[in-house]
Design a protein around this motif. Structure first.
Motif: not given
Length: 269
Positions: A99-113
Motif C-alpha cells: 500500500l505504501g508503493i500504491a500511495e507513492l505511485l498514486k494508484s487509481p485503484s487496487m492493482g492498477e498504475f
C-alpha cells in the motif's frame, strides 16, 4: 507555441507529463508520429539525442515493460502487470509496504498504475531502475511502522483505494481486513495492543456486534488518531465525552470500559 487544436494541445501536455520534455520537443515528435501520442513517446524514448537517458524516460521504459495491453491501454498497468511488478521489486501483496508503493505511485485503484503516477512517483524518489525501486521499497517497509507521518499518509490513501466503485464508504469486511494489516506488526504495520487491552480484536468485535456497518471516511481516519492516543495512555486520561470523535468511537470507549470492568486484571500477551 504555434496554434494547435484543443486535442493537439492535450496530446502535447500528455507527452510533456510523461517525458518531462519541452513543448517544442513534444510537438516535434507528435507531428512526426501523426499525433499518435504512444508512438511519439516510444520514438522519444528510443532517440538518444532526445534525452532518453533522463530519469523520466528511464522510468517510463520500466513502466512499458509491465503494461498488460499496450494497444488498448498504453498508459496503464493492470492487475497482471502490477502483480509482476510487485514481485520484481520484492513486495508482497499482503504487507503494508504494498500500500505504501500504491500511495507513492498514486494508484487509481487496487492493482492498477497510470504512467503519470508511476513516473512522477518514482522520479520523486530518484529511482529510475528496478534495483533502486527494490531498495526504496525496503526503505518504505522499514519506515512505515516507525514514521507516524508516512503511516498516516499511507493509511488514509488506502480508504479511497479500497472502496468499491461508486460507493462513498468502505465495506466492513474490507475495512477489517485492512485494519488487521495496518495494526499487526507481522504485516509491516504497528501493534495495536496494550498491557490490559487487545484493542484491535475488541474494535472489530465491537463493530461486528453493531451489525458490520460500512465505514465512512471520518471514522476510518479518526481511528488511526484514536489508536495512537490509546497507545500513549490506555487509561483514557485524555478522553472527553465532549470531544469531536465519531459516535462509533464514543460508543467503543464505553464498550472497552465495560469489558475491563469484567476483567480489569487481564493482560495482553
Amino acid at each position: 507555441m504555434p496554434p494547435y487544436s484543443g486535442v493537439q494541445k492535450q496530446l502535447i501536455t500528455q507527452f510533456m507529463a510523461f517525458t518531462q520534455a519541452k513543448d517544442s520537443v513534444a510537438a516535434k515528435f507528435l507531428k512526426a508520429s501523426r499525433w499518435n501520442v504512444q508512438e511519439a513517446i516510444d520514438a522519444y524514448l528510443d532517440d538518444p539525442q532526445a534525452g532518453s537517458t533522463g530519469a523520466s524516460a528511464a522510468i517510463s521504459k520500466v513502466f512499458d515493460s509491465y503494461r498488460d495491453d499496450p494497444q488498448e491501454n498504453p498508459d496503464g498497468i493492470g492487475i497482471e502487470g502490477a502483480m509482476k511488478f510487485f514481485g520484481d521489486i520484492q513486495v508482497q501483496l499482503d504487507e503494508v509496504a504494498c500500500l505504501g508503493i500504491a500511495e507513492l505511485l498514486k494508484s487509481p485503484s487496487m492493482g492498477e498504475f497510470t504512467r503519470e503516477g508511476f513516473v512522477t512517483g518514482w522520479r520523486s524518489t530518484g529511482c529510475d531502475n528496478v534495483k533502486k525501486m527494490i531498495n526504496h521499497a525496503q526503505e518504505i517497509r522499514n519506515r512505515i511502522p516507525t514514521d507516524p507521518d508516512l503511516f498516516r499518509r499511507v493509511y488514509r490513501f488506502t480508504f479511497p483505494l479500497c472502496r468499491l466503485q461508486g460507493q462513498r464508504n468502505l465495506q466492513f469486511e474490507i475495512a477489517s481486513e485492512q485494519w488487521r494489516l495496518f495494526f499487526t506488526p507481522d504485516n509491516g504495520g504497528t501493534t495495536w495492543n496494550t498491557k490490559t487491552t487487545p484493542w484491535l480484536d475488541w474494535w472489530i468485535e465491537f463493530l461486528e456486534e453493531r451489525g458490520k456497518r460500512p465505514i465512512n471516511k471520518d471514522l476510518w481516519e479518526q481511528l488511526e488518531v484514536f489508536m495512537r492516543k490509546t497507545k500513549e495512555d490506555e487509561e483514557f486520561s485524555w478522553w472527553s465525552a465532549d470531544g469531536a470523535w465519531p459516535g462509533a468511537i464514543d460508543d467503543f470507549v464505553s464498550y472497552v470500559q465495560a469489558k475491563r470492568g469484567k476483567g480489569s486484571e487481564m493482560e495482553v500477551e
